[in-house]
Design a protein around this motif. Structure first.
Motif, PDB file in Angstrom:
ATOM      1  N   GLY A   1       0.804  -1.223   0.000  1.00  0.00           N
ATOM      2  CA  GLY A   1       0.000   0.000   0.000  1.00  0.00           C
ATOM      3  C   GLY A   1       0.833   1.268   0.000  1.00  0.00           C
ATOM      4  N   LEU A   2       2.136   1.152   0.263  1.00  0.00           N
ATOM      5  CA  LEU A   2       3.007   2.326   0.248  1.00  0.00           C
ATOM      6  C   LEU A   2       3.260   2.845  -1.163  1.00  0.00           C
ATOM      7  N   MET A   3       2.772   2.126  -2.177  1.00  0.00           N
ATOM      8  CA  MET A   3       2.860   2.618  -3.547  1.00  0.00           C
ATOM      9  C   MET A   3       1.634   3.443  -3.916  1.00  0.00           C
ATOM     10  N   ASN A   4       0.613   3.437  -3.050  1.00  0.00           N
ATOM     11  CA  ASN A   4      -0.602   4.208  -3.326  1.00  0.00           C
ATOM     12  C   ASN A   4      -0.374   5.691  -3.058  1.00  0.00           C
ATOM     13  N   ILE A   5      -1.168   6.517  -3.691  1.00  0.00           N
ATOM     14  CA  ILE A   5      -1.037   7.973  -3.550  1.00  0.00           C
ATOM     15  C   ILE A   5      -1.617   8.425  -2.218  1.00  0.00           C
ATOM     16  N   ASP A   6      -0.828   9.168  -1.478  1.00  0.00           N
ATOM     17  CA  ASP A   6      -1.300   9.781  -0.245  1.00  0.00           C
ATOM     18  C   ASP A   6      -2.204  10.960  -0.623  1.00  0.00           C
ATOM     19  N   PRO A   7      -3.474  11.008  -0.160  1.00  0.00           N
ATOM     20  CA  PRO A   7      -4.390  12.075  -0.585  1.00  0.00           C
ATOM     21  C   PRO A   7      -3.925  13.475  -0.205  1.00  0.00           C
ATOM     22  N   GLU A   8      -3.112  13.604   0.834  1.00  0.00           N
ATOM     23  CA  GLU A   8      -2.635  14.930   1.227  1.00  0.00           C
ATOM     24  C   GLU A   8      -1.365  15.321   0.494  1.00  0.00           C
ATOM     25  N   LEU A   9      -0.546  14.338   0.111  1.00  0.00           N
ATOM     26  CA  LEU A   9       0.686  14.629  -0.620  1.00  0.00           C
ATOM     27  C   LEU A   9       0.481  14.629  -2.123  1.00  0.00           C
ATOM     28  N   HIS A  10      -0.607  13.951  -2.590  1.00  0.00           N
ATOM     29  CA  HIS A  10      -0.860  13.751  -4.020  1.00  0.00           C
ATOM     30  C   HIS A  10       0.287  12.969  -4.663  1.00  0.00           C
ATOM     31  N   ALA A  11       0.904  12.122  -3.893  1.00  0.00           N
ATOM     32  CA  ALA A  11       2.000  11.271  -4.344  1.00  0.00           C
ATOM     33  C   ALA A  11       2.177  10.174  -3.298  1.00  0.00           C
ATOM     34  N   PRO A  12       2.844   9.086  -3.628  1.00  0.00           N
ATOM     35  CA  PRO A  12       3.137   8.073  -2.604  1.00  0.00           C
ATOM     36  C   PRO A  12       3.967   8.679  -1.478  1.00  0.00           C
TER      37      PRO A  12
END
Length: 215
Positions: free
Chosen positions: A88-99
């Motif tokens: 799941g660390l490859m998913n986009i962080d909604p606050e960073l807009h990137a992993p």
């Protein structure tokens, strides 16, 4: 005997959180490999048998390792309960807009931390219970170096005055920029005040920010 989860071998920096978190793992990796390379330019000189080499830049380093998971002794608990935390660390962080940015901490000198992103994961499920639920897995992962700050050798080439202009990139946040510049994500407020930013979570790529000195 039931396997007790341990703290992870990497730390995770998510948007808006001042303290990193660690995922749970069952076994620490027994080994890993580190890859690092440089770029050089060849300068040919007539009459010489070989050219001179001029240093251009260093390339991003990478760490490769295999992580083993086994939940068979837990009565057939789905091993994906643990492997999904890592993949799941490859998913986009909604606050960073990137992993999210990571820090590899297993067996490395704390003076030279390895900040990175999860570049690649290969999962192999090697054992299943009678219901077809996977209970054993091996993950081969590649962590790509991510530049968050100057290291000690690079800092010796820089001016001690930290006042400068920084251009925001895709995925940047004030918390991440504060961590890069000051080593503390909690120091995002001086940057927000210097640039009159009311909503620190809304940071557009290309925005020029004044980075003030802090004590």
């Amino acid at each position: 005997m039931k396997q007790k989860p341990k703290k992870g071998f990497i730390e995770i920096f998510r948007g808006g959180k001042e303290q990193p978190e660690q995922i749970e793992i069952l076994y620490f990796p027994p080994e890993y490999s580190i890859d690092k390379s440089n770029n050089f330019s060849e300068i040919s000189v007539p009459g010489l048998e070989s050219p001179y080499l001029q240093y251009i830049k260093g390339n991003s380093g990478s760490i490769s390792l295999e992580v083993f998971y086994d939940t068979y002794e837990e009565g057939g608990v789905d091993v994906r309960k643990y492997t999904d935390q890592l993949t799941g660390l490859m998913n986009i962080d909604p606050e960073l807009h990137a992993p999210p940015v990571l820090r590899f901490i297993w067996g490395l000198d704390s003076k030279e931390p390895f900040y990175c992103v999860l570049e690649k994961v290969t999962r192999r499920f090697t054992m299943f219970n009678s219901d077809g639920i996977p209970v054993r897995a091996k993950l081969n992962i590649t962590l790509k170096e991510f530049k968050v700050e100057l290291n000690s050798r690079e800092r010796s080439l820089q001016s001690p005055d930290k006042t400068h202009v920084y251009t925001a990139k895709q995925g940047d946040s004030l918390w991440l920029i504060a961590y890069r510049e000051y080593g503390d994500p909690g120091l995002w407020r001086p940057i927000a005040l210097a640039n009159k930013i009311e909503y620190p979570e809304l940071l557009k790529p290309g925005t020029e920010l004044i980075i003030p000195p802090v004590e």
